[in-house]
Design a protein around this motif. Structure first.
Motif, PDB file in Angstrom:
ATOM      1  N   SER A 157      -1.991   5.954  15.177  1.00 42.26           N
ATOM      2  CA  SER A 157      -2.387   4.581  14.831  1.00 42.26           C
ATOM      3  C   SER A 157      -3.683   4.168  15.513  1.00 42.26           C
ATOM      4  N   THR A 195       8.303   0.910   7.726  1.00 46.00           N
ATOM      5  CA  THR A 195       7.056   1.353   7.100  1.00 46.00           C
ATOM      6  C   THR A 195       6.709   2.782   7.482  1.00 46.00           C
ATOM      7  N   ARG A 218       0.297  -5.654   3.241  1.00 47.19           N
ATOM      8  CA  ARG A 218      -0.453  -4.416   3.407  1.00 47.19           C
ATOM      9  C   ARG A 218      -0.060  -3.427   2.313  1.00 47.19           C
ATOM     10  N   VAL A 220      -0.197   0.612   2.162  1.00 46.10           N
ATOM     11  CA  VAL A 220      -0.386   1.712   3.112  1.00 46.10           C
ATOM     12  C   VAL A 220      -0.135   3.027   2.390  1.00 46.10           C
ATOM     13  N   SER A 232      -3.119   7.659   8.255  1.00 47.39           N
ATOM     14  CA  SER A 232      -2.765   6.726   7.184  1.00 47.39           C
ATOM     15  C   SER A 232      -3.935   5.799   6.908  1.00 47.39           C
ATOM     16  N   TRP A 234      -4.730   1.754   5.646  1.00 47.13           N
ATOM     17  CA  TRP A 234      -4.124   0.434   5.542  1.00 47.13           C
ATOM     18  C   TRP A 234      -5.095  -0.515   4.839  1.00 47.13           C
TER      19      TRP A 234
END
Length: 518
Positions: A157, A195, A218, A220, A232, A234
């Motif tokens: 992240s 998620t 969002r 994603v 990922s 977003w």
């Protein structure tokens, strides 16, 4: 400037094919993404991408509207791109009709077209940098496809790149970009909604509704390559997204995955080069000045932190790599980290503020890895003396391994006296002093009779003239302690009033204790 035919040739026949071309064509000025339900606002020479156009009626309307506004061309995917009604509408409107071949990701197309228009082509990035510039440009292209602000993040992240457009945002996105990582509280909310579980299992875009704290919806999508989850993307969206646009967003993932792999390869090469220079600094010798110049190490005191990551057999390399990446993200603008054997070494400036030793110490103490790493830190020294700081860190690390020190983080200034005892124990053992004097007799009596004379003598020497304190250390009554000392002096002939005798006995006992734990 390129006209339609030259642009199609530049991008390549593997992606584009001219369906219908007017006799005279304008030069292409820019790329515009078409919204469903009509023609977008375009200017003369614009190239219009029909991302969300899925039927004949919408395509005919789009082509007609674009021609009326002077667009240079409309790009559509089959079968709509070759529909007779759509081709006829393009001819009437005087706009070029270009087919986007199946399997082409819209984001890839936007990226390549803009590169061609800018005259940059698709050459490789400068390998002296990690290639993040291409990721930022790719984020812009993906944002155009999904019509929303986008961030590209790695598997931890951490934000690698984000789109320039900021027309739709919320505090969570602002914090994510400012901190280059999704805040812990935001991550916790997305985890609670499942998620990340959905991202780990699927490959399509996941819609996350708005939350009560004001966090906007969002969209994603996971980024994968060969089964590995690389990260990922977003997108901040105002609400539900059409299936066509959601699919187009998901279709960009393979392109981003390729770029992430290229970025990672360049970053890995840079990291290995830097690690080699750091090793030269730690080892000293003739090459340290060149290494310091290559790394642009400031002329200030540094500490060497030796970090060992305990791990189950067969997983040590993965654990060390994870710790390396965590340190690389966490201790400054350009962290100096290398790996020698099974130990990670970090060169940390001995100063307050971001990237300095106090901030790293706090982060290491609070790091929730299981099992926690062992961290040993040498004194602050000039760059030329880094081998000495490393030697101190290595010696402290050996005490952590053997259990002589029970802390997670050991610093030289706090434990120098234990290093003295450790060195003394090693020298004493090598000299064979354990066989001298009365200690062998006491040791054999303890072994055969179950007495505790060695510990009693050690406490007496540590607390001379204070039998109560010595008894507390042994957790016995003072009278019991006095009785043991009386029997001990009856068993062996030793002059405890002689200060040299007391010093020799204490050295023997300390050496034996440290050697036993070593």
């Amino acid at each position: 400037m390129l006209d339609i035919r030259a642009l199609v040739e530049r991008v390549g026949p593997a992606l584009l094919r001219v369906v219908d071309l007017p006799e005279s064509t304008d030069c292409v000025a820019d790329v515009v993404i078409a919204e469903p339900g009509g023609a977008p606002a375009v200017a003369g020479g614009d190239l219009v991408l029909g991302v969300a156009v899925g039927d004949r009626g919408a395509a005919v309307e789009l082509v007609g509207g674009c021609g009326a506004q002077g667009a240079a061309a409309v790009l559509l995917k089959p079968p709509i791109s070759t529909d007779d009604a759509v081709v006829e509408a393009a001819r009437r409107s005087g706009v070029a009709l270009v087919e986007v071949l199946p399997g082409t990701a819209w984001a890839q197309l936007v990226w390549l077209i803009r590169a061609a228009l800018a005259g940059t082509g698709t050459q490789e990035p400068d390998t002296r940098s990690p290639g993040l510039g291409d990721l930022f440009r790719l984020a812009d292209a993906v944002a155009d496809v999904v019509d929303a602000p986008v961030t590209i993040e790695d598997a931890h992240s951490q934000v690698l790149a984000y789109s320039a457009r900021q027309d739709l945002t919320d505090p969570a996105r602002v914090s994510t970009i400012m901190g280059r990582k999704q805040p812990d509280d935001v991550l916790a909310k997305f985890r609670a909604r499942g998620t990340f579980r959905q991202l780990s299992r699927g490959g399509s875009a996941v819609f996350v509704p708005a939350q009560q704290d004001g966090t906007l919806p969002r969209l994603v999508v996971p980024i994968r390559m060969g089964g590995e989850l690389l990260g990922s993307m977003w997108a901040v969206v105002p609400g539900e997204v059409s299936e066509e646009r959601s699919t187009a967003f998901a279709d960009t993932a393979p392109l981003v995955a390729l770029q992430l792999l290229r970025w990672r390869a360049v970053a890995d090469a840079e990291r290995q080069r830097s690690a080699g220079q750091v090793r030269l600094l730690l080892e000293g010798g003739e090459g340290w000045r060149t290494a310091a110049n290559e790394l642009a190490v400031p002329d200030e005191p540094y500490r060497v932190a030796a970090i060992e990551v305990p791990s189950p057999e067969g997983t040590a390399e993965g654990h060390r790599l994870a710790m390396w990446e965590w340190i690389t993200r966490g201790i400054g603008r350009r962290p100096l980290v290398t790996e020698i054997g099974t130990v990670l070494y970090a060169l940390v400036p001995d100063r307050a503020g971001s990237g300095g030793w106090p901030s790293l110490r706090e982060a290491l103490v609070s790091h929730d890895a299981t099992p926690p790493p062992l961290v040993a830190v040498g004194t602050a020294v000039a760059v030329a003396d880094l081998p000495r700081s490393r030697a101190e860190a290595d010696e402290l690390l050996s005490l952590l391994r053997t259990g002589h020190l029970s802390r997670r983080v050991a610093v030289h200034e706090d434990h120098w006296h234990q290093l003295v005892l450790n060195r003394m124990a090693g020298a004493a053992t090598d000299a064979g002093i354990s066989s001298l004097g009365p200690l062998p007799t006491l040791r054999e009596h303890d072994r055969t009779q179950g007495t505790d004379y060695l510990s009693t003598l050690h406490s007496w020497l540590r607390h001379p003239g204070d039998p109560r304190q010595a008894a507390r250390e042994l957790r016995v009554h003072p009278n019991t302690f006095r009785y043991r000392m009386k029997r001990l002096t009856q068993l062996v002939d030793v002059d405890l009033d002689d200060p040299d005798v007391r010093s020799a006995l204490l050295v023997q006992l300390l050496a034996a204790r440290w050697a036993q734990h070593g």
